[in-house]
Design a protein around this motif. Structure first.
Motif, PDB file in Angstrom:
ATOM      1  N   VAL A   1       0.851  -1.184   0.000  1.00 47.23           N
ATOM      2  CA  VAL A   1       0.000   0.000   0.000  1.00 47.23           C
ATOM      3  C   VAL A   1       0.887   1.234   0.000  1.00 47.23           C
ATOM      4  O   VAL A   1       2.000   1.209   0.543  1.00 47.23           O
ATOM      5  CB  VAL A   1      -0.952  -0.011   1.214  1.00 47.23           C
ATOM      6  N   PHE A   2       0.405   2.285  -0.645  1.00 43.92           N
ATOM      7  CA  PHE A   2       1.149   3.540  -0.751  1.00 43.92           C
ATOM      8  C   PHE A   2       0.309   4.680  -0.189  1.00 43.92           C
ATOM      9  O   PHE A   2      -0.921   4.629  -0.234  1.00 43.92           O
ATOM     10  CB  PHE A   2       1.480   3.845  -2.217  1.00 43.92           C
ATOM     11  N   LEU A   3       1.003   5.700   0.287  1.00 46.22           N
ATOM     12  CA  LEU A   3       0.327   6.915   0.702  1.00 46.22           C
ATOM     13  C   LEU A   3       1.103   8.095   0.130  1.00 46.22           C
ATOM     14  O   LEU A   3       2.218   8.363   0.559  1.00 46.22           O
ATOM     15  CB  LEU A   3       0.238   7.026   2.224  1.00 46.22           C
ATOM     16  N   GLN A   4       0.512   8.758  -0.844  1.00 47.46           N
ATOM     17  CA  GLN A   4       1.103   9.961  -1.416  1.00 47.46           C
ATOM     18  C   GLN A   4       0.584  11.151  -0.624  1.00 47.46           C
ATOM     19  O   GLN A   4      -0.621  11.395  -0.575  1.00 47.46           O
ATOM     20  CB  GLN A   4       0.722  10.097  -2.890  1.00 47.46           C
ATOM     21  N   MET A   5       1.504  11.865   0.006  1.00 39.27           N
ATOM     22  CA  MET A   5       1.143  13.004   0.848  1.00 39.27           C
ATOM     23  C   MET A   5       1.643  14.278   0.194  1.00 39.27           C
ATOM     24  O   MET A   5       2.855  14.408  -0.058  1.00 39.27           O
ATOM     25  CB  MET A   5       1.745  12.844   2.247  1.00 39.27           C
ATOM     26  N   SER A   6       0.742  15.201  -0.081  1.00 43.42           N
ATOM     27  CA  SER A   6       1.092  16.463  -0.708  1.00 43.42           C
ATOM     28  C   SER A   6       0.584  17.614   0.148  1.00 43.42           C
ATOM     29  O   SER A   6      -0.240  17.418   1.039  1.00 43.42           O
ATOM     30  CB  SER A   6       0.470  16.536  -2.112  1.00 43.42           C
ATOM     31  N   SER A   7       1.085  18.800  -0.158  1.00 39.44           N
ATOM     32  CA  SER A   7       0.687  20.006   0.593  1.00 39.44           C
ATOM     33  C   SER A   7       0.788  19.749   2.093  1.00 39.44           C
ATOM     34  O   SER A   7      -0.138  20.077   2.857  1.00 39.44           O
ATOM     35  CB  SER A   7      -0.728  20.425   0.208  1.00 39.44           C
ATOM     36  N   LEU A   8       1.893  19.185   2.498  1.00 43.52           N
ATOM     37  CA  LEU A   8       2.052  18.804   3.902  1.00 43.52           C
ATOM     38  C   LEU A   8       2.078  20.021   4.804  1.00 43.52           C
ATOM     39  O   LEU A   8       2.564  21.097   4.436  1.00 43.52           O
ATOM     40  CB  LEU A   8       3.320  17.980   4.080  1.00 43.52           C
ATOM     41  N   LYS A   9       1.525  19.818   5.993  1.00 40.16           N
ATOM     42  CA  LYS A   9       1.425  20.871   6.992  1.00 40.16           C
ATOM     43  C   LYS A   9       2.154  20.432   8.257  1.00 40.16           C
ATOM     44  O   LYS A   9       2.288  19.220   8.510  1.00 40.16           O
ATOM     45  CB  LYS A   9      -0.038  21.133   7.332  1.00 40.16           C
ATOM     46  N   PRO A  10       2.603  21.379   9.076  1.00 46.38           N
ATOM     47  CA  PRO A  10       3.264  20.981  10.335  1.00 46.38           C
ATOM     48  C   PRO A  10       2.391  20.064  11.187  1.00 46.38           C
ATOM     49  O   PRO A  10       2.915  19.183  11.877  1.00 46.38           O
ATOM     50  CB  PRO A  10       3.511  22.328  11.019  1.00 46.38           C
ATOM     51  N   GLU A  11       1.093  20.235  11.126  1.00 50.70           N
ATOM     52  CA  GLU A  11       0.205  19.380  11.927  1.00 50.70           C
ATOM     53  C   GLU A  11       0.119  17.948  11.404  1.00 50.70           C
ATOM     54  O   GLU A  11      -0.503  17.091  12.047  1.00 50.70           O
ATOM     55  CB  GLU A  11      -1.199  19.990  12.025  1.00 50.70           C
ATOM     56  N   ASP A  12       0.725  17.673  10.261  1.00 47.83           N
ATOM     57  CA  ASP A  12       0.819  16.295   9.772  1.00 47.83           C
ATOM     58  C   ASP A  12       1.976  15.549  10.418  1.00 47.83           C
ATOM     59  O   ASP A  12       2.136  14.340  10.199  1.00 47.83           O
ATOM     60  CB  ASP A  12       0.996  16.270   8.247  1.00 47.83           C
ATOM     61  N   THR A  13       2.787  16.249  11.178  1.00 38.59           N
ATOM     62  CA  THR A  13       3.923  15.619  11.849  1.00 38.59           C
ATOM     63  C   THR A  13       3.442  14.544  12.812  1.00 38.59           C
ATOM     64  O   THR A  13       2.602  14.796  13.682  1.00 38.59           O
ATOM     65  CB  THR A  13       4.739  16.662  12.609  1.00 38.59           C
ATOM     66  N   ALA A  14       3.952  13.340  12.641  1.00 38.57           N
ATOM     67  CA  ALA A  14       3.531  12.203  13.457  1.00 38.57           C
ATOM     68  C   ALA A  14       4.340  10.976  13.057  1.00 38.57           C
ATOM     69  O   ALA A  14       5.061  11.006  12.041  1.00 38.57           O
ATOM     70  CB  ALA A  14       2.042  11.913  13.261  1.00 38.57           C
ATOM     71  N   VAL A  15       4.196   9.929  13.841  1.00 38.49           N
ATOM     72  CA  VAL A  15       4.659   8.617  13.407  1.00 38.49           C
ATOM     73  C   VAL A  15       3.513   7.965  12.638  1.00 38.49           C
ATOM     74  O   VAL A  15       2.381   7.901  13.137  1.00 38.49           O
ATOM     75  CB  VAL A  15       5.073   7.739  14.601  1.00 38.49           C
ATOM     76  N   TYR A  16       3.812   7.520  11.440  1.00 41.13           N
ATOM     77  CA  TYR A  16       2.801   6.914  10.583  1.00 41.13           C
ATOM     78  C   TYR A  16       2.961   5.395  10.623  1.00 41.13           C
ATOM     79  O   TYR A  16       4.058   4.872  10.399  1.00 41.13           O
ATOM     80  CB  TYR A  16       2.938   7.432   9.151  1.00 41.13           C
ATOM     81  N   TYR A  17       1.845   4.712  10.890  1.00 43.24           N
ATOM     82  CA  TYR A  17       1.843   3.266  11.034  1.00 43.24           C
ATOM     83  C   TYR A  17       1.003   2.619   9.942  1.00 43.24           C
ATOM     84  O   TYR A  17      -0.120   3.054   9.674  1.00 43.24           O
ATOM     85  CB  TYR A  17       1.253   2.858  12.387  1.00 43.24           C
ATOM     86  N   CYS A  18       1.542   1.578   9.358  1.00 45.82           N
ATOM     87  CA  CYS A  18       0.806   0.787   8.385  1.00 45.82           C
ATOM     88  C   CYS A  18       0.008  -0.290   9.121  1.00 45.82           C
ATOM     89  O   CYS A  18       0.463  -0.831  10.142  1.00 45.82           O
ATOM     90  CB  CYS A  18       1.798   0.145   7.424  1.00 45.82           C
TER      91      CYS A  18
END
Length: 117
Positions: A78-95
């Protein structure tokens, strides 16, 4: 033993893009859903997006229009394309993966995404 390996986290400036990938191995089961969750410091883990074997997708409201989830279930990926990232997107991302044959789900080890302002 099901294992999930994630790639693609890192540090990016606000407005930038990152692409995460996650591959599941060690299972002969059939994928029902794969998805991404995230956990920021001091907050609960929350769904970012998931995708089903039939192609259905679900996004959290904060990422709609900016993130796109896609899959190659033939490769258990699985893929996650993240665009227009914001500081509030800062996190640990878990699959996360769920199979048809078993009720439990499985988690990756997490990948850090940091968005600087």
């Amino acid at each position: 033993q099901v294992q999930l390996v994630e790639f693609g986290g890192g540090l990016v400036q606000a407005g930038g893009s990152l692409r995460l990938s996650c591959t599941a191995s060690g299972s002969a089961f059939t994928i029902n859903f794969m998805g991404w969750y995230r956990q920021a410091p001091g907050k609960q883990r929350e769904l970012v997006a998931n995708i089903g074997s039939g192609g259905s997708t679900r996004y959290a409201d904060p990422v709609k229009g900016r993130f796109t989830i896609s899959e190659d279930f033939a490769k258990n990926t699985v893929f996650l394309q993240m665009s227009s990232l914001k500081p509030e997107d800062t996190a640990v991302y878990y699959c996360n993966v769920r199979f048809f044959e078993v009720p439990s789900s499985y988690w990756g080890q997490g990948t850090q995404v940091t968005v600087s302002s």
